[in-house]
Design a protein around this motif. Structure first.
Motif, PDB file in Angstrom:
ATOM      1  N   ASN A   6      -1.534  -6.125  -1.707  1.00 41.60           N
ATOM      2  CA  ASN A   6      -0.685  -6.045  -0.524  1.00 41.60           C
ATOM      3  C   ASN A   6      -0.975  -7.179   0.469  1.00 41.60           C
ATOM      4  O   ASN A   6      -0.113  -7.554   1.246  1.00 41.60           O
ATOM      5  CB  ASN A   6      -0.865  -4.692   0.174  1.00 41.60           C
ATOM      6  CG  ASN A   6       0.198  -4.432   1.214  1.00 41.60           C
ATOM      7  OD1 ASN A   6       1.371  -4.300   0.895  1.00 41.60           O
ATOM      8  ND2 ASN A   6      -0.207  -4.373   2.469  1.00 41.60           N
ATOM      9  N   ASP A   7      -2.182  -7.722   0.424  1.00 45.10           N
ATOM     10  CA  ASP A   7      -2.563  -8.748   1.394  1.00 45.10           C
ATOM     11  C   ASP A   7      -1.941 -10.110   1.105  1.00 45.10           C
ATOM     12  O   ASP A   7      -1.637 -10.861   2.022  1.00 45.10           O
ATOM     13  CB  ASP A   7      -4.090  -8.875   1.455  1.00 45.10           C
ATOM     14  CG  ASP A   7      -4.752  -7.561   1.859  1.00 45.10           C
ATOM     15  OD1 ASP A   7      -4.129  -6.787   2.633  1.00 45.10           O
ATOM     16  OD2 ASP A   7      -5.866  -7.291   1.378  1.00 45.10           O
ATOM     17  N   LEU A  38      10.021  -6.837  -3.501  1.00 39.27           N
ATOM     18  CA  LEU A  38       8.587  -6.906  -3.285  1.00 39.27           C
ATOM     19  C   LEU A  38       8.299  -7.446  -1.896  1.00 39.27           C
ATOM     20  O   LEU A  38       8.706  -8.561  -1.556  1.00 39.27           O
ATOM     21  CB  LEU A  38       7.936  -7.801  -4.347  1.00 39.27           C
ATOM     22  CG  LEU A  38       6.427  -7.942  -4.267  1.00 39.27           C
ATOM     23  CD1 LEU A  38       5.752  -6.582  -4.481  1.00 39.27           C
ATOM     24  CD2 LEU A  38       5.943  -8.940  -5.290  1.00 39.27           C
ATOM     25  N   LYS A  39       7.640  -6.639  -1.085  1.00 44.69           N
ATOM     26  CA  LYS A  39       7.216  -7.085   0.240  1.00 44.69           C
ATOM     27  C   LYS A  39       5.986  -6.283   0.632  1.00 44.69           C
ATOM     28  O   LYS A  39       5.807  -5.143   0.180  1.00 44.69           O
ATOM     29  CB  LYS A  39       8.336  -6.939   1.269  1.00 44.69           C
ATOM     30  CG  LYS A  39       8.774  -5.516   1.543  1.00 44.69           C
ATOM     31  CD  LYS A  39       9.887  -5.490   2.571  1.00 44.69           C
ATOM     32  CE  LYS A  39      10.217  -4.058   2.944  1.00 44.69           C
ATOM     33  NZ  LYS A  39      11.239  -3.987   3.973  1.00 44.69           N
ATOM     34  N   PRO A  40       5.110  -6.870   1.454  1.00 48.11           N
ATOM     35  CA  PRO A  40       3.892  -6.149   1.824  1.00 48.11           C
ATOM     36  C   PRO A  40       4.193  -4.948   2.703  1.00 48.11           C
ATOM     37  O   PRO A  40       5.157  -4.934   3.468  1.00 48.11           O
ATOM     38  CB  PRO A  40       3.071  -7.193   2.584  1.00 48.11           C
ATOM     39  CG  PRO A  40       4.018  -8.278   2.943  1.00 48.11           C
ATOM     40  CD  PRO A  40       5.182  -8.199   2.021  1.00 48.11           C
ATOM     41  N   LYS A  41       3.370  -3.926   2.562  1.00 48.99           N
ATOM     42  CA  LYS A  41       3.481  -2.729   3.391  1.00 48.99           C
ATOM     43  C   LYS A  41       2.781  -2.980   4.726  1.00 48.99           C
ATOM     44  O   LYS A  41       1.814  -3.739   4.789  1.00 48.99           O
ATOM     45  CB  LYS A  41       2.811  -1.538   2.702  1.00 48.99           C
ATOM     46  CG  LYS A  41       3.489  -1.120   1.414  1.00 48.99           C
ATOM     47  CD  LYS A  41       4.775  -0.441   1.733  1.00 48.99           C
ATOM     48  CE  LYS A  41       5.495  -0.001   0.483  1.00 48.99           C
ATOM     49  NZ  LYS A  41       6.891   0.204   0.703  1.00 48.99           N
ATOM     50  N   PRO A  42       3.226  -2.307   5.788  1.00 46.83           N
ATOM     51  CA  PRO A  42       2.512  -2.423   7.070  1.00 46.83           C
ATOM     52  C   PRO A  42       1.080  -1.902   6.933  1.00 46.83           C
ATOM     53  O   PRO A  42       0.777  -1.100   6.052  1.00 46.83           O
ATOM     54  CB  PRO A  42       3.331  -1.525   8.007  1.00 46.83           C
ATOM     55  CG  PRO A  42       4.665  -1.393   7.361  1.00 46.83           C
ATOM     56  CD  PRO A  42       4.423  -1.497   5.882  1.00 46.83           C
ATOM     57  N   THR A  43       0.212  -2.361   7.801  1.00 47.77           N
ATOM     58  CA  THR A  43      -1.188  -1.944   7.792  1.00 47.77           C
ATOM     59  C   THR A  43      -1.288  -0.416   7.757  1.00 47.77           C
ATOM     60  O   THR A  43      -0.611   0.272   8.507  1.00 47.77           O
ATOM     61  CB  THR A  43      -1.912  -2.479   9.040  1.00 47.77           C
ATOM     62  OG1 THR A  43      -1.754  -3.892   9.069  1.00 47.77           O
ATOM     63  CG2 THR A  43      -3.382  -2.122   9.034  1.00 47.77           C
ATOM     64  N   GLY A  44      -2.101   0.080   6.850  1.00 45.99           N
ATOM     65  CA  GLY A  44      -2.323   1.518   6.732  1.00 45.99           C
ATOM     66  C   GLY A  44      -1.382   2.229   5.779  1.00 45.99           C
ATOM     67  O   GLY A  44      -1.592   3.396   5.464  1.00 45.99           O
ATOM     68  N   GLU A  45      -0.320   1.553   5.291  1.00 50.54           N
ATOM     69  CA  GLU A  45       0.640   2.197   4.396  1.00 50.54           C
ATOM     70  C   GLU A  45       0.446   1.825   2.929  1.00 50.54           C
ATOM     71  O   GLU A  45       1.032   2.445   2.063  1.00 50.54           O
ATOM     72  CB  GLU A  45       2.076   1.885   4.825  1.00 50.54           C
ATOM     73  CG  GLU A  45       2.464   2.568   6.111  1.00 50.54           C
ATOM     74  CD  GLU A  45       3.931   2.369   6.454  1.00 50.54           C
ATOM     75  OE1 GLU A  45       4.746   2.107   5.543  1.00 50.54           O
ATOM     76  OE2 GLU A  45       4.254   2.450   7.651  1.00 50.54           O
ATOM     77  N   ALA A  46      -0.352   0.805   2.652  1.00 50.93           N
ATOM     78  CA  ALA A  46      -0.604   0.413   1.266  1.00 50.93           C
ATOM     79  C   ALA A  46      -1.561   1.417   0.628  1.00 50.93           C
ATOM     80  O   ALA A  46      -2.317   2.118   1.314  1.00 50.93           O
ATOM     81  CB  ALA A  46      -1.206  -0.988   1.213  1.00 50.93           C
ATOM     82  N   TYR A  95      -8.918  -2.746  -3.473  1.00 52.20           N
ATOM     83  CA  TYR A  95      -7.626  -3.409  -3.296  1.00 52.20           C
ATOM     84  C   TYR A  95      -6.703  -2.552  -2.453  1.00 52.20           C
ATOM     85  O   TYR A  95      -6.685  -1.326  -2.583  1.00 52.20           O
ATOM     86  CB  TYR A  95      -6.944  -3.655  -4.651  1.00 52.20           C
ATOM     87  CG  TYR A  95      -7.584  -4.738  -5.465  1.00 52.20           C
ATOM     88  CD1 TYR A  95      -7.321  -6.078  -5.185  1.00 52.20           C
ATOM     89  CD2 TYR A  95      -8.437  -4.432  -6.507  1.00 52.20           C
ATOM     90  CE1 TYR A  95      -7.911  -7.084  -5.930  1.00 52.20           C
ATOM     91  CE2 TYR A  95      -9.031  -5.440  -7.261  1.00 52.20           C
ATOM     92  CZ  TYR A  95      -8.763  -6.755  -6.962  1.00 52.20           C
ATOM     93  OH  TYR A  95      -9.339  -7.746  -7.697  1.00 52.20           O
ATOM     94  N   ASN A  96      -5.923  -3.214  -1.597  1.00 51.19           N
ATOM     95  CA  ASN A  96      -4.783  -2.596  -0.927  1.00 51.19           C
ATOM     96  C   ASN A  96      -3.590  -2.930  -1.804  1.00 51.19           C
ATOM     97  O   ASN A  96      -3.235  -4.098  -1.954  1.00 51.19           O
ATOM     98  CB  ASN A  96      -4.580  -3.174   0.476  1.00 51.19           C
ATOM     99  CG  ASN A  96      -5.719  -2.828   1.399  1.00 51.19           C
ATOM    100  OD1 ASN A  96      -6.184  -1.694   1.407  1.00 51.19           O
ATOM    101  ND2 ASN A  96      -6.189  -3.792   2.156  1.00 51.19           N
ATOM    102  N   VAL A  97      -2.974  -1.898  -2.375  1.00 55.11           N
ATOM    103  CA  VAL A  97      -1.966  -2.097  -3.416  1.00 55.11           C
ATOM    104  C   VAL A  97      -0.573  -1.745  -2.912  1.00 55.11           C
ATOM    105  O   VAL A  97      -0.376  -0.740  -2.234  1.00 55.11           O
ATOM    106  CB  VAL A  97      -2.309  -1.226  -4.648  1.00 55.11           C
ATOM    107  CG1 VAL A  97      -1.230  -1.318  -5.710  1.00 55.11           C
ATOM    108  CG2 VAL A  97      -3.661  -1.635  -5.229  1.00 55.11           C
ATOM    109  N   THR A  98       0.382  -2.586  -3.261  1.00 50.35           N
ATOM    110  CA  THR A  98       1.797  -2.265  -3.098  1.00 50.35           C
ATOM    111  C   THR A  98       2.420  -2.312  -4.490  1.00 50.35           C
ATOM    112  O   THR A  98       1.931  -3.018  -5.364  1.00 50.35           O
ATOM    113  CB  THR A  98       2.492  -3.227  -2.114  1.00 50.35           C
ATOM    114  OG1 THR A  98       3.786  -2.724  -1.810  1.00 50.35           O
ATOM    115  CG2 THR A  98       2.613  -4.625  -2.651  1.00 50.35           C
TER     116      THR A  98
END
Length: 158
Positions: free
Chosen positions: A148-149, A85-93, A65-68
């Motif tokens: 995150n996705d 709550l908002k998704p992180k940019p690619t590579g930051e999660a 999982y890509n987690v925020t």
């Protein structure tokens, strides 16, 4: 006899539904530990001084999982401070592989919450300006993991 059979089918259906719902929320386990030196100074919260907070996060699911993270501080006095709550940019999660457990504190947590907006509710800004402290009360700090996705919850708010 038919009524008993129907009741059993309904119970089985409800049990299966409950299991499916509980499994969808239990992919990630999150535990929060606060050092006794943790203070409720508004400056520390606004500046994301998380040096006295430790979050243990475990992937008990079967996929990566890509987690925020979302956090919420609530008091018995009507105060509520939470992150947006908002998704992180690619590579930051936070990437968590199956069976992986991480212990996050200080800079690790600050990186995950960087860019999050704080929502402040139930606070008297004039009192805080005088003391620098959030009002006295009993507070609970909760952290919840989200995918995150798609921003689907992966853990309970606990």
């Amino acid at each position: 006899m038919a009524t008993l059979f129907n009741k059993q089918r309904i119970l089985l259906l409800l049990s299966t539904l409950f299991l499916a719902v509980s499994q969808s929320f239990s992919q990630i386990q999150v535990n929060v530990f606060l050092d006794p030196r943790f203070t409720l100074k508004l400056n520390d919260i606004e500046s994301l001084d998380l040096s006295y907070v430790n979050v243990s996060i475990s992937n008990v699911g079967s996929r990566t999982y890509n987690v925020t993270l979302y956090s919420e501080l609530t008091g018995n006095n009507g105060v509520k401070i939470n992150t947006t709550l908002k998704p992180k940019p690619t590579g930051e999660a936070l990437v968590l592989n199956p069976g992986e457990m991480r212990s996050l504190q200080g800079a690790d947590l600050e990186d995950l919450f960087r860019g999050s907006k704080l929502n402040l509710n139930g606070l008297d800004i004039n009192k805080i300006a005088q003391t620098g402290n959030i009002p006295e009360g009993i507070y609970k700090l909760c952290v919840q993991a989200y995918d995150n996705d798609n921003l689907e919850p992966l853990s309970e708010l606990d």
